[in-house]
Design a protein around this motif. Structure first.
Motif, PDB file in Angstrom:
ATOM      1  N   THR A 108     -15.344 -18.640  51.644  1.00  0.00           N
ATOM      2  CA  THR A 108     -15.847 -17.988  52.856  1.00  0.00           C
ATOM      3  C   THR A 108     -16.766 -18.941  53.614  1.00  0.00           C
ATOM      4  O   THR A 108     -16.647 -19.113  54.838  1.00  0.00           O
ATOM      5  N   ASP A 208      -6.796 -21.949  56.730  1.00  0.00           N
ATOM      6  CA  ASP A 208      -7.354 -21.191  55.606  1.00  0.00           C
ATOM      7  C   ASP A 208      -6.395 -21.425  54.439  1.00  0.00           C
ATOM      8  O   ASP A 208      -5.354 -20.777  54.315  1.00  0.00           O
ATOM      9  N   SER A 232     -10.754 -22.136  48.488  1.00  0.00           N
ATOM     10  CA  SER A 232     -11.599 -21.309  47.618  1.00  0.00           C
ATOM     11  C   SER A 232     -11.266 -21.627  46.172  1.00  0.00           C
ATOM     12  O   SER A 232     -10.087 -21.785  45.828  1.00  0.00           O
ATOM     13  N   LYS A 237      -8.130 -17.929  41.780  1.00  0.00           N
ATOM     14  CA  LYS A 237      -7.269 -18.817  42.572  1.00  0.00           C
ATOM     15  C   LYS A 237      -6.481 -19.778  41.663  1.00  0.00           C
ATOM     16  O   LYS A 237      -6.800 -19.946  40.497  1.00  0.00           O
TER      17      LYS A 237
HETATM   18  C1  LIG Z   1      -7.125 -16.094  52.382  1.00  0.00           C
HETATM   19  C2  LIG Z   1      -8.529 -16.169  51.874  1.00  0.00           C
HETATM   20  N1  LIG Z   1      -9.482 -16.656  52.688  1.00  0.00           N
HETATM   21  C3  LIG Z   1     -10.756 -16.778  52.275  1.00  0.00           C
HETATM   22  C4  LIG Z   1     -11.142 -16.398  51.011  1.00  0.00           C
HETATM   23  C5  LIG Z   1     -12.580 -16.471  50.640  1.00  0.00           C
HETATM   24  O1  LIG Z   1     -12.832 -17.279  49.519  1.00  0.00           O
HETATM   25  P1  LIG Z   1     -14.089 -16.987  48.582  1.00  0.00           P
HETATM   26  O2  LIG Z   1     -13.803 -15.756  47.801  1.00  0.00           O
HETATM   27  O3  LIG Z   1     -14.182 -18.205  47.713  1.00  0.00           O
HETATM   28  O4  LIG Z   1     -15.290 -16.849  49.464  1.00  0.00           O
HETATM   29  C6  LIG Z   1     -10.172 -15.882  50.125  1.00  0.00           C
HETATM   30  C7  LIG Z   1     -10.461 -15.497  48.726  1.00  0.00           C
HETATM   31  O5  LIG Z   1     -11.107 -14.650  48.293  1.00  0.00           O
HETATM   32  C8  LIG Z   1      -8.837 -15.757  50.573  1.00  0.00           C
HETATM   33  O6  LIG Z   1      -7.884 -15.265  49.769  1.00  0.00           O
END
Ligand SMILES: Cc1ncc(COP(=O)(O)O)c(C=O)c1O
Length: 429
Positions: A108, A208, A232, A237
């Motif tokens: 994020t 993204d 991420s 993941k």
């Molecule tokens: C498509 C997508 N964008 C952004 C994120 C955000 O990543 P994070 O959870 O590491 O903040 C995620 C995962 O949760 C995601 O699947």
């Protein structure tokens, strides 16, 4: 003013280089087994639950290396950034085929920092998909910008460049400054068409790539295509930390330097602040764990691709599953692979008739499944101020009603997959 760098330069520089449960949706606990706890063999668990994801199997196979890496960091007493993070950044950049990688606190934050560093200004419209995890759009809001949702291609679930081109050329999306495509479920969006649109309309492109480490579009890996890309390493993941972690990749060294400052209080040197920045640093223990795992990612992604092929074969052999949309009579539609994309199957996602009943049927038989995502972003209450209404983005809305993700992880056994398909077949029999 938005700095604009030709995407073709990026693409040619990278030419030689070669998804999931969201936090709220985990099917297995993160509690890891103690050394003396025997890991149940998958065969023994067969009549029991088949989870969406079983992190214990991966941990078991890596345990000595993980513990040695954690011990190394603890003994070093250097816990934030430092050599461990810098080395991981070099390794990640080399893997993605990008000039640089900058570690940060989460995927994020990676999106948000990328938007700030590429010069997105308050109020700037940024186009993204309504069919993604919330952070794809909330990062835009956090950067002070305005999400503009464009509908998806029903085959890939990613942004549909043809519709987008029509809207941009009709002037429906005005003053847009950036494009934020999501490589959903581990398959790249159509980056040829999106890159061409970005050049035509002078848009920054931020990928993204949270669900897509190791994925590629026409031999260029996710992370080396746009001006910047966000990854991420959330524990579910394909490449995962044991906590929150993320990174931004870019082919622009100046942008990477700026990102390094922004993630650390805007500070080029200790106690010197020429601009505002924040604390979004990556810690050394997560970096060390990721360094243990990174050499395995190609193999894990290959196993995911194999599992996906096995599901396809099993469904087709069971007389279920149309390989393309619109084939009549079939209760499920199998995932479509774009021939230009190297799909890394973060998730294996089918479209299913009577989806919610099927999901309950699977749950009653202790088989995990998930809906990514049940409410498209343009219909989320917090985005009501944008003025979208039901029916505005019909493909995203239909996908939200029909998609179902089935268990997918590299250690999933063929026996488990057969059981999943048997139960799906039983439901439709
Ligand atoms: C498509 C997508 N964008 C952004 C994120 C955000 O990543 P994070 O959870 O590491 O903040 C995620 C995962 O949760 C995601 O699947």
């Amino acid at each position: 003013m938005i700095p604009h760098v030709g995407l073709r330069e990026f693409a040619s520089a990278a030419a030689g280089a070669r998804v999931e449960p969201d936090p709220s949706n985990l099917m297995v606990e993160f509690r890891l087994p103690a050394r003396s706890t025997p890991i149940p063999s998958p065969a023994k668990t067969l009549t029991q639950a088949i989870p969406m994801l079983d992190l214990a199997r991966q941990y078991h196979s890596l345990r000595p290396d993980i513990l040695a890496a954690v011990e190394r960091v603890c003994a070093s007493t250097h816990y934030i950034l430092g050599e461990e993070v810098a080395t991981l950044e070099r390794e990640l950049a080399a893997y993605a085929g990008a000039a640089a990688a900058v570690g940060c606190a989460s995927g994020t934050d990676a999106l948000w920092l990328a938007l700030l560093a590429t010069g997105i200004q308050p109020g700037d419209p940024v186009i993204t998909t309504p069919f993604s995890f919330f952070a794809s759009a909330s990062a835009i809001v956090r950067a002070g910008a305005r999400p503009v949702f464009a509908d998806i291609d029903p085959r890939t679930f990613n942004l549909d460049p043809a519709r987008l081109a029509t809207n941009l050329r009709d002037g429906q999306h005005q003053r847009v400054s950036a494009l934020l495509p999501v490589h959903l479920y581990g398959q790249c969006a159509d980056m040829s068409a999106l890159t061409a649109l970005a050049e035509e309309f002078k848009l920054v492109v931020i990928e993204d790539a949270a669900q897509a480490i190791g994925a590629a579009w026409k031999n260029t890996r996710a992370g080396a295509i746009g001006h910047a890309a966000a990854f991420s390493f959330y524990p579910t993941k394909n490449l995962s930390a044991y906590g929150d972690a993320g990174c931004i990749t870019t082919n622009d060294p100046a942008l990477a330097d700026h990102l390094r400052r922004l993630r650390n209080h805007g500070s080029p040197r200790r106690y010197v602040h020429e601009e505002f920045g924040w604390n979004s640093r990556l810690d050394a223990i997560q970096a060390a764990i990721l360094r243990v795992k990174l050499p395995h990612i190609e193999n894990w992604n290959a196993q995911r691709r194999q599992r996906a092929a096995t599901y396809d074969q099993l469904f087709l052999a069971a007389g279920l599953g149309a390989a393309s949309l619109g084939t009549t009579g079939s209760p499920i539609t199998l995932p479509w692979r774009d021939p230009n994309a190297h799909h890394v199957f973060h998730q294996y996602v089918i479209r299913a008739k009577r989806r919610d009943k099927l999901r309950q049927f699977l749950a009653d038989r202790q088989i995990g499944s998930e809906v990514y995502y049940p409410i498209p972003l343009h219909l989320q209450t917090c985005f009501a101020y944008l003025g979208y209404r039901e029916g505005d983005l019909p493909e995203a809305e239909r996908a939200a009603r029909e998609v179902l993700a089935l268990p997918m992880f590299p250690e999933l056994t063929e026996e488990e997959q057969k059981r999943v398909v048997e139960v799906v077949a039983e439901f439709y029999s």
